[in-house]
Design a protein around this motif. Structure first.
Motif, PDB file in Angstrom:
ATOM      1  N   LEU A  52      -6.571  10.579  56.404  1.00 26.19           N
ATOM      2  CA  LEU A  52      -6.878   9.255  56.970  1.00 26.19           C
ATOM      3  C   LEU A  52      -5.608   8.506  57.385  1.00 26.19           C
ATOM      4  CD1 LEU A  52      -9.756   7.863  54.771  1.00 26.19           C
ATOM      5  CD2 LEU A  52      -9.753   8.047  57.233  1.00 26.19           C
ATOM      6  N   ARG A  53      -4.566   8.586  56.548  1.00 27.16           N
ATOM      7  CA  ARG A  53      -3.305   7.897  56.886  1.00 27.16           C
ATOM      8  C   ARG A  53      -2.712   8.490  58.151  1.00 27.16           C
ATOM      9  NH1 ARG A  53      -2.901   7.755  51.291  1.00 27.16           N
ATOM     10  NH2 ARG A  53      -3.026   5.640  50.505  1.00 27.16           N
ATOM     11  N   PHE A  54      -2.828   9.809  58.283  1.00 26.61           N
ATOM     12  CA  PHE A  54      -2.318  10.491  59.481  1.00 26.61           C
ATOM     13  C   PHE A  54      -3.087  10.022  60.715  1.00 26.61           C
ATOM     14  CE2 PHE A  54      -2.340  14.277  62.302  1.00 26.61           C
ATOM     15  CZ  PHE A  54      -0.992  14.294  62.591  1.00 26.61           C
ATOM     16  N   TRP A  55      -4.406   9.965  60.598  1.00 29.83           N
ATOM     17  CA  TRP A  55      -5.228   9.509  61.729  1.00 29.83           C
ATOM     18  C   TRP A  55      -4.897   8.057  62.083  1.00 29.83           C
ATOM     19  CZ3 TRP A  55     -10.889  11.526  60.494  1.00 29.83           C
ATOM     20  CH2 TRP A  55     -10.888  12.916  60.600  1.00 29.83           C
ATOM     21  N   LEU A  56      -4.748   7.228  61.064  1.00 27.14           N
ATOM     22  CA  LEU A  56      -4.455   5.808  61.318  1.00 27.14           C
ATOM     23  C   LEU A  56      -3.064   5.636  61.933  1.00 27.14           C
ATOM     24  CD1 LEU A  56      -5.969   4.220  58.112  1.00 27.14           C
ATOM     25  CD2 LEU A  56      -6.680   3.719  60.435  1.00 27.14           C
TER      26      LEU A  56
ATOM     27  N   ARG B 221      -9.887  13.540  42.262  1.00 28.18           N
ATOM     28  CA  ARG B 221      -8.488  13.178  42.568  1.00 28.18           C
ATOM     29  C   ARG B 221      -7.966  14.039  43.720  1.00 28.18           C
ATOM     30  NH1 ARG B 221      -5.537   9.070  40.535  1.00 28.18           N
ATOM     31  NH2 ARG B 221      -3.660  10.321  40.592  1.00 28.18           N
ATOM     32  N   LEU B 222      -8.290  15.351  43.676  1.00 25.44           N
ATOM     33  CA  LEU B 222      -7.806  16.245  44.739  1.00 25.44           C
ATOM     34  C   LEU B 222      -8.435  15.857  46.077  1.00 25.44           C
ATOM     35  CD1 LEU B 222      -6.111  18.702  45.526  1.00 25.44           C
ATOM     36  CD2 LEU B 222      -8.018  20.167  44.932  1.00 25.44           C
ATOM     37  N   TYR B 223      -9.754  15.586  46.057  1.00 26.63           N
ATOM     38  CA  TYR B 223     -10.445  15.172  47.284  1.00 26.63           C
ATOM     39  C   TYR B 223      -9.818  13.882  47.821  1.00 26.63           C
ATOM     40  CZ  TYR B 223     -13.932  12.997  50.229  1.00 26.63           C
ATOM     41  OH  TYR B 223     -14.539  12.366  51.286  1.00 26.63           O
ATOM     42  N   SER B 224      -9.601  12.906  46.938  1.00 24.83           N
ATOM     43  CA  SER B 224      -9.047  11.616  47.373  1.00 24.83           C
ATOM     44  C   SER B 224      -7.649  11.790  47.949  1.00 24.83           C
ATOM     45  CB  SER B 224      -8.969  10.640  46.201  1.00 24.83           C
ATOM     46  OG  SER B 224     -10.195  10.568  45.572  1.00 24.83           O
ATOM     47  N   LEU B 225      -6.869  12.656  47.319  1.00 23.45           N
ATOM     48  CA  LEU B 225      -5.500  12.897  47.794  1.00 23.45           C
ATOM     49  C   LEU B 225      -5.512  13.488  49.207  1.00 23.45           C
ATOM     50  CD1 LEU B 225      -2.426  13.065  46.857  1.00 23.45           C
ATOM     51  CD2 LEU B 225      -2.907  15.450  46.377  1.00 23.45           C
ATOM     52  N   LEU B 226      -6.328  14.544  49.388  1.00 23.52           N
ATOM     53  CA  LEU B 226      -6.373  15.221  50.691  1.00 23.52           C
ATOM     54  C   LEU B 226      -6.960  14.301  51.766  1.00 23.52           C
ATOM     55  CD1 LEU B 226      -7.580  18.752  49.520  1.00 23.52           C
ATOM     56  CD2 LEU B 226      -5.281  18.117  50.188  1.00 23.52           C
ATOM     57  N   THR B 227      -8.038  13.580  51.423  1.00 20.89           N
ATOM     58  CA  THR B 227      -8.660  12.672  52.390  1.00 20.89           C
ATOM     59  C   THR B 227      -7.720  11.521  52.721  1.00 20.89           C
ATOM     60  OG1 THR B 227     -10.754  13.222  51.357  1.00 20.89           O
ATOM     61  CG2 THR B 227     -10.787  11.387  52.866  1.00 20.89           C
TER      62      THR B 227
ATOM     63  N   LEU C  87     -21.068   0.548  71.641  1.00 20.20           N
ATOM     64  CA  LEU C  87     -19.791  -0.120  71.947  1.00 20.20           C
ATOM     65  C   LEU C  87     -19.050   0.641  73.046  1.00 20.20           C
ATOM     66  CD1 LEU C  87     -18.669  -0.492  68.234  1.00 20.20           C
ATOM     67  CD2 LEU C  87     -19.829  -2.217  69.598  1.00 20.20           C
ATOM     68  N   GLY C  88     -18.167  -0.062  73.739  1.00 20.85           N
ATOM     69  CA  GLY C  88     -17.324   0.613  74.729  1.00 20.85           C
ATOM     70  C   GLY C  88     -16.234   1.387  74.018  1.00 20.85           C
ATOM     71  N   PRO C  89     -15.471   2.263  74.745  1.00 18.13           N
ATOM     72  CA  PRO C  89     -14.449   3.093  74.081  1.00 18.13           C
ATOM     73  C   PRO C  89     -13.429   2.258  73.306  1.00 18.13           C
ATOM     74  CG  PRO C  89     -14.711   3.756  76.367  1.00 18.13           C
ATOM     75  CD  PRO C  89     -15.565   2.541  76.179  1.00 18.13           C
ATOM     76  N   ARG C  90     -12.999   1.096  73.862  1.00 20.68           N
ATOM     77  CA  ARG C  90     -11.966   0.299  73.184  1.00 20.68           C
ATOM     78  C   ARG C  90     -12.512  -0.315  71.883  1.00 20.68           C
ATOM     79  NH1 ARG C  90     -10.748  -4.652  74.525  1.00 20.68           N
ATOM     80  NH2 ARG C  90      -9.096  -5.452  73.212  1.00 20.68           N
ATOM     81  N   ARG C  91     -13.695  -0.890  72.003  1.00 25.48           N
ATOM     82  CA  ARG C  91     -14.287  -1.542  70.825  1.00 25.48           C
ATOM     83  C   ARG C  91     -14.681  -0.498  69.771  1.00 25.48           C
ATOM     84  NH1 ARG C  91     -18.865  -5.470  71.894  1.00 25.48           N
ATOM     85  NH2 ARG C  91     -18.614  -5.761  69.647  1.00 25.48           N
ATOM     86  N   PHE C  92     -15.068   0.691  70.260  1.00 24.02           N
ATOM     87  CA  PHE C  92     -15.421   1.752  69.303  1.00 24.02           C
ATOM     88  C   PHE C  92     -14.183   2.180  68.503  1.00 24.02           C
ATOM     89  CE2 PHE C  92     -15.606   6.338  68.348  1.00 24.02           C
ATOM     90  CZ  PHE C  92     -16.610   6.291  67.393  1.00 24.02           C
ATOM     91  N   ARG C  93     -13.045   2.260  69.222  1.00 21.77           N
ATOM     92  CA  ARG C  93     -11.794   2.621  68.534  1.00 21.77           C
ATOM     93  C   ARG C  93     -11.463   1.607  67.437  1.00 21.77           C
ATOM     94  NH1 ARG C  93      -9.233   4.394  73.207  1.00 21.77           N
ATOM     95  NH2 ARG C  93      -8.133   2.433  73.513  1.00 21.77           N
ATOM     96  N   GLU C  94     -11.624   0.329  67.785  1.00 21.40           N
ATOM     97  CA  GLU C  94     -11.341  -0.735  66.796  1.00 21.40           C
ATOM     98  C   GLU C  94     -12.271  -0.610  65.585  1.00 21.40           C
ATOM     99  OE1 GLU C  94     -11.657  -4.435  68.855  1.00 21.40           O
ATOM    100  OE2 GLU C  94      -9.885  -4.003  70.081  1.00 21.40           O
ATOM    101  N   ALA C  95     -13.566  -0.416  65.909  1.00 23.93           N
ATOM    102  CA  ALA C  95     -14.552  -0.286  64.819  1.00 23.93           C
ATOM    103  C   ALA C  95     -14.250   0.940  63.958  1.00 23.93           C
ATOM    104  CB  ALA C  95     -15.953  -0.172  65.407  1.00 23.93           C
ATOM    105  N   GLN C  96     -13.842   2.000  64.644  1.00 18.99           N
ATOM    106  CA  GLN C  96     -13.550   3.253  63.928  1.00 18.99           C
ATOM    107  C   GLN C  96     -12.357   3.069  62.972  1.00 18.99           C
ATOM    108  OE1 GLN C  96     -15.582   5.553  63.881  1.00 18.99           O
ATOM    109  NE2 GLN C  96     -14.773   7.600  64.224  1.00 18.99           N
ATOM    110  N   ARG C  97     -11.360   2.322  63.416  1.00 15.69           N
ATOM    111  CA  ARG C  97     -10.182   2.062  62.573  1.00 15.69           C
ATOM    112  C   ARG C  97     -10.596   1.261  61.332  1.00 15.69           C
ATOM    113  NH1 ARG C  97      -5.273   3.037  64.569  1.00 15.69           N
ATOM    114  NH2 ARG C  97      -4.266   1.539  63.234  1.00 15.69           N
ATOM    115  N   LYS C  98     -11.491   0.288  61.552  1.00 18.44           N
ATOM    116  CA  LYS C  98     -11.962  -0.513  60.410  1.00 18.44           C
ATOM    117  C   LYS C  98     -12.709   0.369  59.409  1.00 18.44           C
ATOM    118  CE  LYS C  98     -12.295  -5.074  62.378  1.00 18.44           C
ATOM    119  NZ  LYS C  98     -13.164  -5.965  63.140  1.00 18.44           N
TER     120      LYS C  98
END
Lengths: 194, 240
Positions: A137-141, A127-133, A67-78
């Motif tokens: 993930l929310r920060f990245w999104l 639970r700890l793993y899910s909390l930290l991840t 994928l191109g950079p733009r489409r890769f970003r979209e796919a990555q967000r999904k």
């Protein structure tokens, strides 16, 4: 001025914590019995092979290549949203199992108490793993920026030195041991839902 | 009336006996040292009560001791709870961060509210408020983890943190709010401190009155029967 505001905030936090502990102490009486019927229907299925494929660096490299950079970003967000959903389900299942294990610990049979302890330990790890991840993930999104191009999702495999998928598999094994007395069909639905 | 002010001493003796009975010096050695020190400090204060200069010296020396031990106990509580959860490098930075935040808040407060104390007494008082902040941070932080991670709240480190957290919250509230009452401040502060500390000691006695249940699987259990193992193998096979 700021120090006074912060002091009041800290006092309020401490007071809320006191109220919560009081509630915990109060709710011990009467004690609620939790059995398999309070666990199996409440679990959300987690597709571990899907999680593995999201975290696979080779699959991500292939995606980036095709994928191109733009489409890769979209796919990555999904992919990120999908993985966030999977970690939410893991956290939910772990919570249900923690409640079951906490109730089992009041049993008079030392073997059941030991199995419940093992189950609780693994569930807390999940639970700890899910909390930290989830935070990561929310920060990245939230960033919604080019950073998504440079963040390999394989980094999410472990958080706080906890390997998420490995710990979840260990949780499933601990659940299998804790529910060993169940009839085969109920065990099947437990594993399907986990 | 003077008898009432030594109620915490009686409760502390009871706590110390409970701690010895539970052999909790092996689980929470710093807290055990704190309880032993508190009994000794209260006895020293009681002994010097009628001699003002000796009482003043005893009071400030023991307050400094309370500050140091209060910090050590919080470190012990945090290490016990976080050590069981994660071995991540950043978990080691939590206590220093909490300590810096507590000292920062206390120094900031000292700048806003002028103190009548000077010299070493001033620093001991600032240290005491810093310890209160650290105790509330640690207590409230740990309690926040209970619903988030599903931790078991009835364990010794949580009991220690709850006692300190309740006392520190009430004392911070008293120090911040009661200064508005002017001359009545000292009396109100004294009584609030006495009641809050007595409740804190009662909380500790309640937590330590039951033996701590094993948090990890018991390796001393006898091996599973052949039937159990077969069932377990079947279950694992179905899981895959």
């Amino acid at each position: 001025m700021f120090s006074i505001i912060f002091t009041w905030l800290i006092v309020a936090w401490g007071a809320l914590a006191c109220i919560y502990m009081l509630r915990c102490a109060w709710s011990r009486f009467p004690r609620r019995d939790v059995d398999a019927d309070d666990v199996i229907p409440f679990l959300y299925p987690v597709d571990i092979s899907l999680a593995e494929s999201i975290l696979d660096p080779a699959a991500e490299f292939e995606c980036r290549w095709k994928l191109g950079p733009r489409r890769f970003r979209e796919a990555q967000r999904k992919r990120m949203r999908l993985y966030l959903e999977l970690t939410r389900r893991m956290a939910h299942n772990a919570k249900v199992l923690v409640e079951y294990a906490a109730a089992e610990k009041h049993s008079h049979d030392p073997r059941r108490v030991s199995l419940a302890s093992a189950l609780q330990e693994k569930a807390i790890g999940v639970r700890l793993y899910s909390l930290l991840t989830g935070i990561k993930l929310r920060f990245w999104l939230l960033l919604r920026a080019d950073i998504l191009n440079s963040m390999p999702l394989a980094h999410l495999r472990s958080a706080g030195e906890i390997d998420g998928l490995q710990t979840y598999s260990a949780l499933k094994t601990a659940a299998a041991a804790a529910f060993i007395q169940l009839p085969a069909d109920e065990q099947d639905s437990l594993f399907r839902n986990l | 009336m003077i008898f009432l002010t030594y109620i915490p001493l009686l409760l502390l003796v009871l706590l110390l006996l409970t701690l010895v009975r539970r052999r909790s010096f092996k689980i929470v050695p710093c807290f055990f040292a704190y309880a032993a020190f508190a009994v000794a400090a209260d006895i020293a204060r009681f002994a010097t009560h009628n001699h003002h200069p000796s009482y003043r010296l005893t009071y400030w020396v023991t307050e400094a001791g309370y500050d140091v031990l209060g910090m050590l106990v919080m470190y012990e509580v945090l290490r016990k709870v976080l050590g069981d959860l994660t071995r991540a490098w950043w978990s080691r930075l939590i206590f220093p961060a909490v300590l810096i935040a507590g000292i920062g808040m206390s120094v900031a407060r000292a700048n806003v509210v002028p103190s009548r104390l000077s010299g070493i007494e001033f620093y001991i008082a600032v240290g005491e408020i810093a310890v209160r902040f650290v105790q509330v941070f640690v207590f409230a932080g740990l309690v926040t983890l209970v619903p988030l991670l599903g931790l078991r709240w009835r364990q010794y480190p949580f009991g220690v943190a709850t006692g300190f957290g309740l006392y520190a919250t009430v004392m911070l509230l008293a120090t911040t709010k009661f200064s508005d009452f002017g001359t009545r401040f000292k009396l109100l502060w004294g009584w609030t401190s006495l009641v809050a500390y007595s409740v804190a000691v009662l909380i500790w006695i309640w937590f330590f009155s039951v033996p701590q249940k094993a948090s990890t699987p018991n390796s001393e259990l006898s091996a599973a029967s052949a039937g159990d193992l077969k069932q377990y193998k079947d279950a694992l096979r179905r899981m895959r």
